[in-house]
Design an enzyme around this catalytic site. Structure first.
Site, mmCIF file in Angstrom:
data_model
loop_
_atom_site.group_PDB
_atom_site.id
_atom_site.type_symbol
_atom_site.label_atom_id
_atom_site.label_comp_id
_atom_site.label_asym_id
_atom_site.label_seq_id
_atom_site.Cartn_x
_atom_site.Cartn_y
_atom_site.Cartn_z
ATOM 1 N N GLY A 104 -26.613 85.659 68.170
ATOM 2 C CA GLY A 104 -27.459 86.106 69.284
ATOM 3 C C GLY A 104 -28.908 86.344 68.891
ATOM 4 N N LYS A 105 -29.354 85.771 67.779
ATOM 5 C CA LYS A 105 -30.748 85.985 67.342
ATOM 6 C C LYS A 105 -31.743 85.464 68.367
ATOM 7 C CE LYS A 105 -30.535 83.617 63.528
ATOM 8 N NZ LYS A 105 -29.118 83.228 63.583
ATOM 9 N N THR A 106 -31.448 84.300 68.939
ATOM 10 C CA THR A 106 -32.401 83.719 69.888
ATOM 11 C C THR A 106 -32.465 84.552 71.161
ATOM 12 O OG1 THR A 106 -31.968 81.543 68.956
ATOM 13 C CG2 THR A 106 -32.988 81.594 71.126
ATOM 14 N N LYS A 133 -40.293 79.779 65.314
ATOM 15 C CA LYS A 133 -39.058 79.334 64.654
ATOM 16 C C LYS A 133 -39.502 78.475 63.477
ATOM 17 C CE LYS A 133 -34.478 78.508 64.493
ATOM 18 N NZ LYS A 133 -33.395 79.503 64.456
ATOM 19 N N GLU A 191 -37.989 83.997 64.176
ATOM 20 C CA GLU A 191 -36.525 83.908 64.117
ATOM 21 C C GLU A 191 -36.098 83.089 62.909
ATOM 22 O OE1 GLU A 191 -34.337 82.335 67.537
ATOM 23 O OE2 GLU A 191 -32.550 82.124 66.268
ATOM 24 N N THR A 222 -32.719 73.585 62.760
ATOM 25 C CA THR A 222 -31.851 72.485 62.316
ATOM 26 C C THR A 222 -30.855 72.141 63.424
ATOM 27 O OG1 THR A 222 -30.143 73.884 61.314
ATOM 28 C CG2 THR A 222 -32.006 73.260 59.905
HETATM 29 N N1 LIG Z 1 -26.075 88.603 75.342
HETATM 30 C C1 LIG Z 1 -25.392 87.457 75.419
HETATM 31 N N2 LIG Z 1 -24.830 87.051 76.595
HETATM 32 C C2 LIG Z 1 -24.137 85.912 76.686
HETATM 33 N N3 LIG Z 1 -23.948 85.060 75.664
HETATM 34 C C3 LIG Z 1 -24.482 85.400 74.460
HETATM 35 C C4 LIG Z 1 -25.235 86.590 74.274
HETATM 36 N N4 LIG Z 1 -25.633 86.639 72.992
HETATM 37 C C5 LIG Z 1 -25.156 85.529 72.405
HETATM 38 N N5 LIG Z 1 -24.462 84.775 73.286
HETATM 39 C C6 LIG Z 1 -23.780 83.489 73.052
HETATM 40 O O1 LIG Z 1 -23.902 83.107 71.704
HETATM 41 C C7 LIG Z 1 -24.559 81.846 71.626
HETATM 42 C C8 LIG Z 1 -25.413 81.814 70.402
HETATM 43 O O2 LIG Z 1 -26.479 82.736 70.564
HETATM 44 P P1 LIG Z 1 -27.876 82.467 69.842
HETATM 45 O O3 LIG Z 1 -28.254 81.037 70.014
HETATM 46 O O4 LIG Z 1 -28.831 83.502 70.331
HETATM 47 O O5 LIG Z 1 -27.455 82.718 68.332
HETATM 48 P P2 LIG Z 1 -28.376 82.560 67.039
HETATM 49 O O6 LIG Z 1 -28.013 83.672 66.133
HETATM 50 O O7 LIG Z 1 -29.791 82.439 67.453
HETATM 51 O O8 LIG Z 1 -27.879 81.159 66.421
HETATM 52 P P3 LIG Z 1 -28.665 80.190 65.377
HETATM 53 O O9 LIG Z 1 -28.261 80.668 64.026
HETATM 54 O O10 LIG Z 1 -28.072 78.846 65.735
HETATM 55 O O11 LIG Z 1 -30.137 80.279 65.651
HETATM 56 C C9 LIG Z 1 -25.321 81.684 72.941
HETATM 57 O O12 LIG Z 1 -25.556 80.334 73.291
HETATM 58 C C10 LIG Z 1 -24.369 82.366 73.898
HETATM 59 O O13 LIG Z 1 -23.318 81.475 74.246
HETATM 60 MG MG LIG Z 2 -31.153 80.920 67.193
#
Ligand SMILES: Nc1ncnc2c1ncn2[C@@H]1O[C@H](COP(=O)(O)OP(=O)(O)OP(=O)(O)O)[C@@H](O)[C@H]1O
Ligand SMILES: [Mg+2]
Length: 220
Positions: A13-15, A36, A106, A40
């Site tokens: 959920g970082k993004t 960013k 990020e 990748t």
């Molecule tokens: N608050 C939320 N509500 C609904 N879905 C969520 C939420 N947080 C995370 N997710 C789910 O988790 C998925 C991955 O979240 P996100 O892309 O933010 O992760 P990340 O840590 O940024 O990943 P990466 O390492 O690929 O950058 C989202 O596409 C969504 O399906």
């Molecule tokens: Mg991300």
């Protein structure tokens, strides 16, 4: 001021959290850039994390490097026959952020993901002089993953601004409630992000129109 958004894992959920931080900063009247450094797993023109944040937070965004395979930056770059010049990357980030009140960077994956050579995401955060925001899950397993990430951060002398818990359920059970108590004992919980049904960061059209923390987080 630079905040480096890392997480206990990839896909945690970082993004979503970075977008919420950017939106809150903007609503507080500050200028904010989302960056960013390395994306990748995507080909040219495909919407990455930056596109989601632009849609969710209406802030300027920058993506420095992109490699097509869904691997750690150092591995994806090497397999693409390229190198990551960490000094050039730092210079690009610094230049892009010039003039903004806040820069929200990020990382890719978790804190010790290899960037290039011996350098990891932790080194990137360190060289940027950023405070760490650690994004974590509310579910079982989060206490171990969060503790490991915080221990690695503290062992490197990286300042930790706090935690953001993403995907917080509408009806938290005993797992989530007790996890939250324990997370608070590890570091300040800056905010909880509710579960937004249908949210998929690979598709910017699913960005919630009102992405916001459930609780008013202290620094924003
Ligand atoms: N608050 C939320 N509500 C609904 N879905 C969520 C939420 N947080 C995370 N997710 C789910 O988790 C998925 C991955 O979240 P996100 O892309 O933010 O992760 P990340 O840590 O940024 O990943 P990466 O390492 O690929 O950058 C989202 O596409 C969504 O399906
Ligand atoms: Mg991300």
């Amino acid at each position: 001021m630079i905040r480096f958004v890392t997480g206990t894992d990839t896909g945690v959920g970082k993004t979503v959290a970075a977008a919420a931080v950017c939106r809150a900063e903007r609503q507080a009247g500050r200028t904010v850039l989302y960056a960013k450094p390395v994306q990748t797993g995507l080909g040219p023109g495909e919407p990455g994390d930056a596109a989601f944040v632009a849609a969710a937070a209406s802030v300027p965004v920058v993506e420095c490097l992109r490699f097509p395979e869904p691997l750690a930056p150092a591995v994806a770059a090497a397999r693409a026959g390229e190198i990551i010049d960490v000094e050039a990357l730092l210079a690009d980030l610094t230049k892009a952020g010039d003039g903004f009140d806040r820069i929200v960077v990020e990382g890719a994956g978790g804190l010790l993901v290899p960037l290039w050579g011996d350098a990891t995401m932790a080194d990137l955060a360190d060289r940027l002089g950023a405070g760490l925001v650690v994004v974590t899950r509310p579910a079982l397993g989060t206490l171990n993953h969060t503790a490991l990430t915080l221990e690695a951060a503290r062992a490197r002398g990286l300042p930790v601004d706090g935690l953001i818990v993403s995907d917080w359920p509408a009806e938290p059970g005993v797992t989530e409630s007790t996890n939250l108590e324990r997370l608070w004992a590890m570091a300040p919980v800056l905010g909880l992000l509710p579960t937004y049904p249908g949210l998929d960061t690979a598709d910017p059209t699913t960005a919630p129109p009102e992405l916001a923390f459930l609780t008013a987080p202290s620094p924003w």
